[in-house]
Design a protein around this motif. Structure first.
Motif, PDB file in Angstrom:
ATOM      1  N   LYS A  27       0.847  -1.189   0.000  1.00  0.00           N
ATOM      2  CA  LYS A  27       0.000   0.000   0.000  1.00  0.00           C
ATOM      3  C   LYS A  27       0.888   1.246   0.000  1.00  0.00           C
ATOM      4  O   LYS A  27       1.942   1.266   0.640  1.00  0.00           O
ATOM      5  CB  LYS A  27      -0.873   0.072   1.254  1.00  0.00           C
ATOM      6  CG  LYS A  27      -1.547  -1.212   1.670  1.00  0.00           C
ATOM      7  CD  LYS A  27      -2.759  -1.508   0.851  1.00  0.00           C
ATOM      8  CE  LYS A  27      -3.469  -2.743   1.421  1.00  0.00           C
ATOM      9  NZ  LYS A  27      -4.546  -3.214   0.514  1.00  0.00           N
ATOM     10  N   PRO A  28       0.474   2.313  -0.663  1.00  0.00           N
ATOM     11  CA  PRO A  28       1.198   3.582  -0.519  1.00  0.00           C
ATOM     12  C   PRO A  28       1.118   4.071   0.931  1.00  0.00           C
ATOM     13  O   PRO A  28       0.072   3.933   1.574  1.00  0.00           O
ATOM     14  CB  PRO A  28       0.456   4.537  -1.455  1.00  0.00           C
ATOM     15  CG  PRO A  28      -0.351   3.664  -2.360  1.00  0.00           C
ATOM     16  CD  PRO A  28      -0.664   2.423  -1.595  1.00  0.00           C
ATOM     17  N   VAL A  29       2.217   4.613   1.425  1.00  0.00           N
ATOM     18  CA  VAL A  29       2.283   5.045   2.825  1.00  0.00           C
ATOM     19  C   VAL A  29       2.862   6.456   2.905  1.00  0.00           C
ATOM     20  O   VAL A  29       3.902   6.739   2.300  1.00  0.00           O
ATOM     21  CB  VAL A  29       3.155   4.092   3.675  1.00  0.00           C
ATOM     22  CG1 VAL A  29       3.208   4.567   5.128  1.00  0.00           C
ATOM     23  CG2 VAL A  29       2.651   2.655   3.594  1.00  0.00           C
ATOM     24  N   LEU A  30       2.196   7.321   3.653  1.00  0.00           N
ATOM     25  CA  LEU A  30       2.757   8.621   4.017  1.00  0.00           C
ATOM     26  C   LEU A  30       3.214   8.527   5.461  1.00  0.00           C
ATOM     27  O   LEU A  30       2.406   8.274   6.362  1.00  0.00           O
ATOM     28  CB  LEU A  30       1.706   9.728   3.864  1.00  0.00           C
ATOM     29  CG  LEU A  30       2.148  11.128   4.324  1.00  0.00           C
ATOM     30  CD1 LEU A  30       3.314  11.647   3.483  1.00  0.00           C
ATOM     31  CD2 LEU A  30       0.965  12.110   4.275  1.00  0.00           C
ATOM     32  N   LEU A  31       4.527   8.691   5.689  1.00  0.00           N
ATOM     33  CA  LEU A  31       5.098   8.675   7.035  1.00  0.00           C
ATOM     34  C   LEU A  31       5.374  10.111   7.466  1.00  0.00           C
ATOM     35  O   LEU A  31       6.238  10.779   6.899  1.00  0.00           O
ATOM     36  CB  LEU A  31       6.402   7.873   7.059  1.00  0.00           C
ATOM     37  CG  LEU A  31       6.319   6.358   6.881  1.00  0.00           C
ATOM     38  CD1 LEU A  31       7.721   5.750   6.928  1.00  0.00           C
ATOM     39  CD2 LEU A  31       5.445   5.726   7.954  1.00  0.00           C
ATOM     40  N   ILE A  32       4.650  10.577   8.449  1.00  0.00           N
ATOM     41  CA  ILE A  32       4.863  11.902   9.030  1.00  0.00           C
ATOM     42  C   ILE A  32       5.522  11.692  10.381  1.00  0.00           C
ATOM     43  O   ILE A  32       4.903  11.140  11.307  1.00  0.00           O
ATOM     44  CB  ILE A  32       3.531  12.661   9.168  1.00  0.00           C
ATOM     45  CG1 ILE A  32       2.909  12.907   7.789  1.00  0.00           C
ATOM     46  CG2 ILE A  32       3.726  13.961   9.929  1.00  0.00           C
ATOM     47  CD1 ILE A  32       1.530  13.534   7.824  1.00  0.00           C
ATOM     48  N   HIS A  33       6.785  12.087  10.493  1.00  0.00           N
ATOM     49  CA  HIS A  33       7.518  11.743  11.725  1.00  0.00           C
ATOM     50  C   HIS A  33       8.615  12.777  11.979  1.00  0.00           C
ATOM     51  O   HIS A  33       9.559  12.899  11.209  1.00  0.00           O
ATOM     52  CB  HIS A  33       8.127  10.347  11.580  1.00  0.00           C
ATOM     53  CG  HIS A  33       8.387   9.682  12.892  1.00  0.00           C
ATOM     54  ND1 HIS A  33       8.565   8.323  13.030  1.00  0.00           N
ATOM     55  CD2 HIS A  33       8.497  10.194  14.150  1.00  0.00           C
ATOM     56  CE1 HIS A  33       8.762   8.022  14.290  1.00  0.00           C
ATOM     57  NE2 HIS A  33       8.741   9.147  14.989  1.00  0.00           N
ATOM     58  N   SER A  34       8.471  13.494  13.057  1.00  0.00           N
ATOM     59  CA  SER A  34       9.425  14.543  13.412  1.00  0.00           C
ATOM     60  C   SER A  34      10.736  13.962  13.921  1.00  0.00           C
ATOM     61  O   SER A  34      10.749  13.003  14.693  1.00  0.00           O
ATOM     62  CB  SER A  34       8.823  15.450  14.489  1.00  0.00           C
ATOM     63  OG  SER A  34       9.783  16.321  15.029  1.00  0.00           O
ATOM     64  N   GLU A  35      11.825  14.570  13.515  1.00  0.00           N
ATOM     65  CA  GLU A  35      13.144  14.144  14.005  1.00  0.00           C
ATOM     66  C   GLU A  35      13.301  14.401  15.499  1.00  0.00           C
ATOM     67  O   GLU A  35      14.182  13.836  16.143  1.00  0.00           O
ATOM     68  CB  GLU A  35      14.258  14.880  13.239  1.00  0.00           C
ATOM     69  CG  GLU A  35      14.271  14.629  11.743  1.00  0.00           C
ATOM     70  CD  GLU A  35      14.452  13.154  11.388  1.00  0.00           C
ATOM     71  OE1 GLU A  35      15.111  12.437  12.165  1.00  0.00           O
ATOM     72  OE2 GLU A  35      13.915  12.724  10.345  1.00  0.00           O
ATOM     73  N   ASP A  36      12.448  15.251  16.062  1.00  0.00           N
ATOM     74  CA  ASP A  36      12.527  15.572  17.487  1.00  0.00           C
ATOM     75  C   ASP A  36      11.505  14.799  18.315  1.00  0.00           C
ATOM     76  O   ASP A  36      11.226  15.164  19.466  1.00  0.00           O
ATOM     77  CB  ASP A  36      12.358  17.078  17.692  1.00  0.00           C
ATOM     78  CG  ASP A  36      13.516  17.860  17.092  1.00  0.00           C
ATOM     79  OD1 ASP A  36      14.663  17.606  17.489  1.00  0.00           O
ATOM     80  OD2 ASP A  36      13.282  18.707  16.211  1.00  0.00           O
TER      81      ASP A  36
END
Length: 412
Positions: free
Chosen positions: A336-345
């Motif tokens: 499945k296409p995946v959007l990963l939103i993840h802050s380095e902090d």
């Protein structure tokens, strides 16, 4: 160690000899350290009650121009729009940007954008949260309270139909994280409404709204995905042709399982994951270091939640299969296409596993850059970027089909 060795990819990485404590480790682990391992193992799987741990100094100003003065913490010192629960969770305020920070007194003053429930002026302690909207009423968008049904019983949920007369036939399923509530997903409601996409914000087994017994235990995604199937059943029965599954934190782990194991997995078009758990080994390793756990205790803690012998201690009906929830190692199976939103902090879930998955499956995974935001608070820090990234991803990966017969998104 190769995957599958000793029953897992890393042999639980900290594997013990046999199913008990090996002789060498047994010499090191005292009764006290064993007790500490039990404590942390139970903390991982037993739902806890959130604490009001932020000091509220005072509130001043008038209704249209309120400001709140708080003790400065790593959370309250980050600009953006947040929620503040108070009065044991019965009160809620939406808090805006920093007005003033006084390092001498270690205090911070911030805008109060709305008091959604309770008497904020009387509050002395509160809980900082990314949940800016405690209820759909706060979004100004239409909604309806419903109940889903799964093998876990009745599951409260909100249907969020769009204000469009011609909604998409794709629905969004919103899955909150560990210790959260269905309100966590409401941050996505405005952009989903703009995209004319109906949504369903769900609860699931063992969260605060569903918990029925002291014996409740989180499956860390290994069991909760069954309730996502119930949500998809509802969407498909009310006009959806397919769904996009959104997941925050542990909700990301649940989403991966629903997309790979669920009977409705063929109906899932894409995943949008915020601060997701991509690999529980990595998260638990990080938490062990954060809590200064000695290696032998960390080994035993991990063993307790993944081995049958520890069921009487943890209360888990079945051990957790962390290999099955490791999507770096399972990357080839992703479809499945995946959007990963993840802050380095992100202070709670490190980004290593997300980056690894995005690198090895660049054909399906998009991971835009985020900084400053703490755990699952990317929207709170920069809602414009969050909304734009979600909109662009969905427009590129989910067909804009319109419902032939829209059954008022469950409002009939």
């Amino acid at each position: 160690m190769a995957k599958g060795s000793g029953g897992s990819r890393r042999g639980l990485r900290w594997a013990l000899a046999g199913i008990g404590i090996g002789a060498g480790l047994g010499a090191l682990v005292s009764a006290a350290s064993s007790g500490l391992a039990v404590y942390f193992a139970r903390r991982i799987v037993i739902p806890g009650n959130a604490q009001d741990d932020v000091e509220i100094l005072h509130v001043d100003g008038f209704d249209e121009d309120l400001r709140i003065h708080l003790a400065a913490t790593p959370d309250t010192l980050v600009n953006g729009t947040y929620g503040l629960y108070f009065a044991g969770g019965t009160g809620h305020a939406t808090i805006g940007d920093i007005i003033e920070y006084d390092p001498a007194s270690n205090t911070v003053s911030r805008e109060v954008l709305a008091v959604n429930a309770g008497d904020l002026r009387a509050a002395r302690r509160g809980r900082w949260t990314g949940t800016a909207y405690p209820h759909p009423d706060a979004t100004g968008l239409p909604h309806r309270e419903i109940e889903l049904t799964s093998d876990a019983g009745r599951l409260p949920a909100w249907v969020l139909p769009t204000t469009s007369a011609t909604p998409r036939s794709t629905w969004a399923i919103l899955i909150h994280g560990r210790g959260g509530s269905r309100a966590e997903g409401l941050r996505s409601a405005p952009v989903l409404d703009a995209l004319e996409m109906p949504a369903l914000a769900i609860s699931y087994r063992n969260d605060a709204e569903v918990r029925a017994a002291k014996g409740a235990r989180y499956g860390l995604g290994d069991t909760e995905w069954l309730d996502v199937d119930a949500a998809i059943d509802y969407a498909l029965a009310h006009g959806a042709r397919d769904v996009v599954v959104f997941g925050w934190s542990m909700g990301g782990a649940i989403a991966f399982q629903a997309a790979s194991r669920g009977r409705n997995r063929a109906a899932i078009s894409a995943l949008v994951l915020d601060g997701p758990v991509v690999d529980w080994y990595d998260v638990l390793d990080h938490q062990a270091k954060q809590n200064f756990l000695p290696t032998p205790i960390a080994r035993l803690t991990l063993d307790m939640i993944t081995r049958p012998w520890a069921r009487p201690v943890t209360g888990l009906e079945t051990p957790l299969d962390l290999d099955r929830m490791d999507w770096v190692q399972r990357a080839a199976e992703l479809d499945k296409p995946v959007l990963l939103i993840h802050s380095e902090d992100d202070e709670f879930v490190p980004t290593r596993a997300a980056h690894a998955l995005a690198k090895v499956r660049s054909d399906l995974v998009r991971m835009p850059a985020y900084r400053k935001a703490r755990h699952t608070k990317e929207w709170n820090v920069d809602r414009r970027q969050w909304n734009d990234d979600v909109a662009q991803f969905l427009d590129a990966n989910v067909p804009d089909r319109r419902a032939d017969v829209f059954r008022t998104a469950g409002l009939d």
